[in-house]
Design an enzyme around this catalytic site. Structure first.
Site, PDB file in Angstrom:
ATOM      1  CG  HIS A 147      -5.738   4.699  -8.391  1.00 43.39           C
ATOM      2  ND1 HIS A 147      -5.082   5.826  -9.183  1.00 43.39           N
ATOM      3  CD2 HIS A 147      -5.982   3.758  -9.200  1.00 43.39           C
ATOM      4  CE1 HIS A 147      -5.085   5.233 -10.424  1.00 43.39           C
ATOM      5  NE2 HIS A 147      -5.373   4.172 -10.418  1.00 43.39           N
ATOM      6  NE  ARG A 173      -1.711  11.793 -10.686  1.00 42.84           N
ATOM      7  CZ  ARG A 173      -1.661  12.466 -11.847  1.00 42.84           C
ATOM      8  NH1 ARG A 173      -1.802  14.021 -11.408  1.00 42.84           N
ATOM      9  NH2 ARG A 173      -1.474  12.209 -13.037  1.00 42.84           N
ATOM     10  CE  LYS A 184       1.776  10.361 -10.858  1.00 43.13           C
ATOM     11  NZ  LYS A 184       1.726   8.807 -11.636  1.00 43.13           N
ATOM     12  NE  ARG A 233      -5.714   9.717 -11.274  1.00 44.66           N
ATOM     13  CZ  ARG A 233      -5.243  11.186 -11.873  1.00 44.66           C
ATOM     14  NH1 ARG A 233      -6.056  12.204 -11.396  1.00 44.66           N
ATOM     15  NH2 ARG A 233      -4.576  11.203 -12.816  1.00 44.66           N
ATOM     16  CE1 TYR A 249      -8.642   5.539 -14.738  1.00 45.85           C
ATOM     17  CE2 TYR A 249      -7.684   6.964 -16.060  1.00 45.85           C
ATOM     18  CZ  TYR A 249      -7.735   6.414 -14.917  1.00 45.85           C
ATOM     19  OH  TYR A 249      -6.700   6.899 -13.885  1.00 45.85           O
ATOM     20  CG  HIS A 272      -3.652  10.962 -17.792  1.00 43.27           C
ATOM     21  ND1 HIS A 272      -4.767  10.150 -17.821  1.00 43.27           N
ATOM     22  CD2 HIS A 272      -3.313  10.635 -16.375  1.00 43.27           C
ATOM     23  CE1 HIS A 272      -5.196   9.314 -16.770  1.00 43.27           C
ATOM     24  NE2 HIS A 272      -4.336   9.754 -15.960  1.00 43.27           N
TER      25      HIS A 272
END
Length: 298
Positions: free
Chosen positions: A242, A148, A172, A245, A277, A268
């Protein structure tokens, strides 16, 4: 209530580990709703709000042309605030308990093609010296690791491990993950480090990526950098970190990578996030299917 907004801010920053950008967005949404209450009801007591008042705000936002996706984000901020008030026993129940999110069309993110990546990485001309080497490494690191934008900006020099061919990033919720890097990236890192060593006054040397004046990168600079280079080769509307990514994940899946492995590389928490995706891989999958199935050869 001001005191509880301050405590809510601390809760988001310290307990939920949200970024300052996210926390600011949450607080702005709450302040926006308070302004609406003051104008429409002459009352800004957030603890006494009922769902009818919130629904009136939703209608008002919609009438002003705000998209359903943006309205849902604002309501998500309110939900978090009322959950906090519930947790701290300031209210007995949330006025948003039975609220259902507004339907909004899913945006299809269009990844860059392999040809576009080849043009950006191998055919366009970068500046000489530090800036050119840094810019090309940033583009290639996004594409070959899927990190990211925030992870790239905050990448620490000590977390580049060339002996083990990995980098460690902080994702995150302060979740760390190890990502392998390719030999071609290692070569670029060595060149970059050689140029970086010549910058005389680095203010925050712990950060791997630096500006020429010795300060760490920022969000807008990285966004502009990616947009600039890809504007030379692509007519796609959105050209951002993004999308790179997204491109990383799509190209891996198109070339046979296991979706669970891609999930781990992206950081994730659930497979559902990664499955977004796979939609871009369907065209490639269909092509393989048409070429391979015996029933299509008659």
């Amino acid at each position: 209530m001001e005191d509880f907004k301050d405590r809510f801010r601390d809760y988001l920053l310290l307990e939920k580990n949200y970024s300052t950008h996210t926390v600011t967005a949450y607080l702005n949404d709450i302040a926006f709703f308070e302004s609406f209450l003051s104008a429409q009801y002459d009352d800004t007591d957030m603890a006494a709000v009922n769902y009818n008042q919130i629904r009136s705000w939703i209608v008002s936002l919609s009438d002003d042309g705000i998209s359903n996706a943006s309205i849902n984000r604002k309501i998500s901020s309110l939900k978090s605030f009322y959950k906090f008030l519930l947790k701290t026993k300031q209210i007995d129940s949330s006025p948003l308990l039975k609220h259902k999110a507004l339907k909004s069309p899913k945006k299809i993110q269009i990844p860059f093609s392999e040809k576009e990546l080849d043009m950006v990485l191998n055919q366009i001309t970068y500046k000489e010296g530090f800036e050119g080497i840094r810019d090309r490494l940033i583009v290639d690191l996004f594409y070959t690791t899927g990190i990211r934008r925030t992870e790239l900006i905050n990448l620490k020099a000590q977390n580049i491990d060339l002996s083990n061919h990995t980098i460690k990033v902080l994702g995150k919720r302060n979740k760390e993950r190890i990502i392998p890097i390719l030999p071609i990236i290692e070569e670029q890192i060595k060149k970059y480090l050689s140029e970086r060593a010549q910058i005389e006054d680095i203010k925050e040397p712990e950060y791997f990526f630096q500006m020429l004046n010795g300060v760490k990168l920022n969000d807008s600079f990285v966004y502009r950098l990616i947009n600039y280079y890809f504007s030379n080769v692509s007519e796609k509307v959105k050209k951002s970190p993004h999308i790179l990514r997204h491109t990383f994940a799509t190209h891996l899946l198109n070339n046979g990578a296991d979706i669970n492995s891609v999930k781990e590389l992206l950081g994730h928490s659930s497979l559902a996030s990664t499955q977004v995706y796979t939609h871009n891989s369907l065209a490639e999958l269909q092509k393989v299917y048409q070429n391979a199935h015996p029933r299509n050869k008659k």
